[in-house]
Design a protein around this motif. Structure first.
Motif, PDB file in Angstrom:
ATOM      1  N   ILE A 264       7.026-116.882  59.060  1.00 17.40           N
ATOM      2  CA  ILE A 264       8.177-118.025  58.981  1.00 17.40           C
ATOM      3  C   ILE A 264       7.596-119.257  58.944  1.00 17.40           C
ATOM      4  O   ILE A 264       8.068-120.079  57.770  1.00 17.40           O
ATOM      5  N   HIS A 265       6.588-119.691  59.662  1.00 16.50           N
ATOM      6  CA  HIS A 265       6.066-121.130  59.695  1.00 16.50           C
ATOM      7  C   HIS A 265       4.888-120.936  58.739  1.00 16.50           C
ATOM      8  O   HIS A 265       4.327-121.905  58.784  1.00 16.50           O
ATOM      9  N   ASN A 266       4.544-119.887  57.945  1.00 11.37           N
ATOM     10  CA  ASN A 266       3.011-119.817  57.235  1.00 11.37           C
ATOM     11  C   ASN A 266       2.148-120.171  57.931  1.00 11.37           C
ATOM     12  O   ASN A 266       1.086-120.650  57.229  1.00 11.37           O
ATOM     13  N   LEU A 267       1.777-119.571  58.965  1.00 14.57           N
ATOM     14  CA  LEU A 267       0.428-120.145  59.931  1.00 14.57           C
ATOM     15  C   LEU A 267      -0.622-118.802  59.765  1.00 14.57           C
ATOM     16  O   LEU A 267      -0.055-117.688  59.433  1.00 14.57           O
ATOM     17  N   ASN A 268      -1.608-119.444  59.745  1.00 19.12           N
ATOM     18  CA  ASN A 268      -2.800-118.367  59.686  1.00 19.12           C
ATOM     19  C   ASN A 268      -3.098-117.921  61.367  1.00 19.12           C
ATOM     20  O   ASN A 268      -3.674-118.842  61.829  1.00 19.12           O
ATOM     21  N   THR A 269      -2.735-116.558  61.620  1.00 20.12           N
ATOM     22  CA  THR A 269      -3.022-116.387  62.919  1.00 20.12           C
ATOM     23  C   THR A 269      -3.807-115.019  63.042  1.00 20.12           C
ATOM     24  O   THR A 269      -2.999-113.970  63.369  1.00 20.12           O
ATOM     25  N   THR A 274      -3.930-109.028  64.167  1.00 18.98           N
ATOM     26  CA  THR A 274      -4.834-107.871  64.256  1.00 18.98           C
ATOM     27  C   THR A 274      -4.288-107.224  65.475  1.00 18.98           C
ATOM     28  O   THR A 274      -4.292-106.071  65.369  1.00 18.98           O
ATOM     29  N   ILE A 275      -4.219-107.887  66.289  1.00 17.67           N
ATOM     30  CA  ILE A 275      -3.602-107.304  67.738  1.00 17.67           C
ATOM     31  C   ILE A 275      -2.177-106.453  67.600  1.00 17.67           C
ATOM     32  O   ILE A 275      -1.883-105.567  68.100  1.00 17.67           O
ATOM     33  N   TYR A 276      -1.585-107.251  66.785  1.00 16.95           N
ATOM     34  CA  TYR A 276      -0.188-106.674  66.586  1.00 16.95           C
ATOM     35  C   TYR A 276      -0.259-105.482  65.885  1.00 16.95           C
ATOM     36  O   TYR A 276       0.538-104.384  66.329  1.00 16.95           O
ATOM     37  N   THR A 277      -0.984-105.456  64.989  1.00 17.07           N
ATOM     38  CA  THR A 277      -1.138-104.388  63.931  1.00 17.07           C
ATOM     39  C   THR A 277      -1.512-102.822  64.820  1.00 17.07           C
ATOM     40  O   THR A 277      -1.187-102.112  64.706  1.00 17.07           O
ATOM     41  N   LEU A 278      -2.704-103.447  65.523  1.00 12.39           N
ATOM     42  CA  LEU A 278      -3.181-102.365  66.629  1.00 12.39           C
ATOM     43  C   LEU A 278      -2.213-101.809  67.408  1.00 12.39           C
ATOM     44  O   LEU A 278      -2.077-100.584  67.487  1.00 12.39           O
TER      45      LEU A 278
END
Ligand code: NAP
Length: 284
Positions: A264-269, A274-278
């Motif tokens: 939503i905030h267009n942040l580069n994280t 990566t962790i969330y996808t895994l």
């Protein structure tokens, strides 16, 4: 006398019910069925057993209802909650993660930040340490704190609970993610490069918190790392146990919540992404 109810006879709920009962409060522990839970208090006191009543059999309404089911189990329990409260009841969600309370149609509802450490194995709950719930300060919670002053359940009142919720979110983001994906207890922090990974991960979460308007001290990441340094090697996290036991993970309310906010905030994280996808790949 205040009538207390606790929904969810797991690690957190049983500890809350035990501490309330120890101080002679009227308390009922509610679960998915009638049963007894064995409880091993963390302070070397004698093991005991608590009665659990099937939530669907209870007709009375409670003045204060603690809800200590896992975050993803809340939707299923909502219809039952409606039967257990009236317009004056206070409902306290004793759960990890972030929850938009406006979406739950309960008049007096609070998100607690939980510092209770324990583990449920079958019908046995072992309490390791802490019995603390942080709540937003207002008249009702001040009264609750006064009522519970003599009990072993400690209520800490906060002027801005959002900051406390985010602090715990960031603590969980680091340690829950790496213990779950590393398939190890806090010992995983000793793996080469793991502390750097955790720092970068928390830093991504911090960017999101700041974009949400949450203010933290500049020492935040070091403070959280210091908390991790105090963990015994053998300490697991709920996400570690859940992944080990092939149970549903609470990622939608922790990593996933932060991830969605980052979009939503267009942040580069990159670390968070990566962790969330895994973690999603491990989701049952
Ligand atoms: P838990 O041990 O798995 O306990 C959850 C309990 O909720 C279980 O007893 C489960 O019943 C019950 N439940 C689930 N659905 C239900 C329903 N529809 N009706 C009635 N009862 C229902 O979980 P926990 O470790 O206590 O965690 C609770 C929350 O606290 C989570 O958000 C967790 O992240 C957070 N938290 C936990 C710890 C910790 O150390 N454990 C620390 C801080 C925060 P069954 O027994 O039938 O499965």
């Amino acid at each position: 006398m205040t009538r207390y109810g606790v929904v969810g006879p797991g690690a957190v709920g049983t500890t809350i019910a035990y501490e309330l009962a120890q101080a002679d409060n009227e308390v009922q522990l509610l679960g998915r069925s009638d049963k007894r839970v064995e409880y091993a208090p963390g302070n070397n006191q004698l093991r005991t057993s608590l009665e659990v009543t099937d939530i669907k059999k209870v007709e009375a309404s409670f003045d204060v209802l603690f809800v200590a089911v896992k975050a993803h189990q809340l939707d299923a329990v909502m219809p039952d909650l409606a039967q257990l409260i009236d317009d004056n009841s206070i409902v306290i969600l004793a759960q990890n993660g972030y929850r938009d309370l406006n979406r739950l149609s309960i008049k007096h509802i609070y998100q607690a930040v939980v510092y209770i450490s324990g583990q449920k194995d079958g019908n046995t709950v072992t309490h390791f340490r802490d019995e603390i719930l942080h709540l937003q300060r207002d008249e009702s919670t001040q009264q609750l704190k006064r009522e519970l002053d003599r009990s072993g359940l400690h209520i800490e009142l906060e002027d801005n609970i959002e900051t406390t919720i985010w602090y715990k979110l960031l603590v969980n983001l680091g340690i829950n993610s790496v213990t779950a994906l590393g398939h190890d207890t806090a010992r995983v922090l000793k793996v080469n490069g793991m502390r750097e990974l955790v720092r970068n991960l928390i830093n991504d979460g911090l960017k999101v918190a700041q974009a949400e308007g949450i203010q933290f001290e500049t020492t935040l990441i070091n403070d959280i790392i210091r908390i991790y340094d105090g963990y015994p090697d053998e300490m697991g996290t709920s996400m570690y146990y859940d992944i080990k036991d092939r149970k549903t993970l609470e990622i939608d309310y922790i990593q996933g919540y932060i991830y969605e906010k980052a979009r939503i905030h267009n942040l580069n994280t990159p670390y968070l992404d990566t962790i969330y996808t895994l973690l999603l790949a491990h989701q049952v």
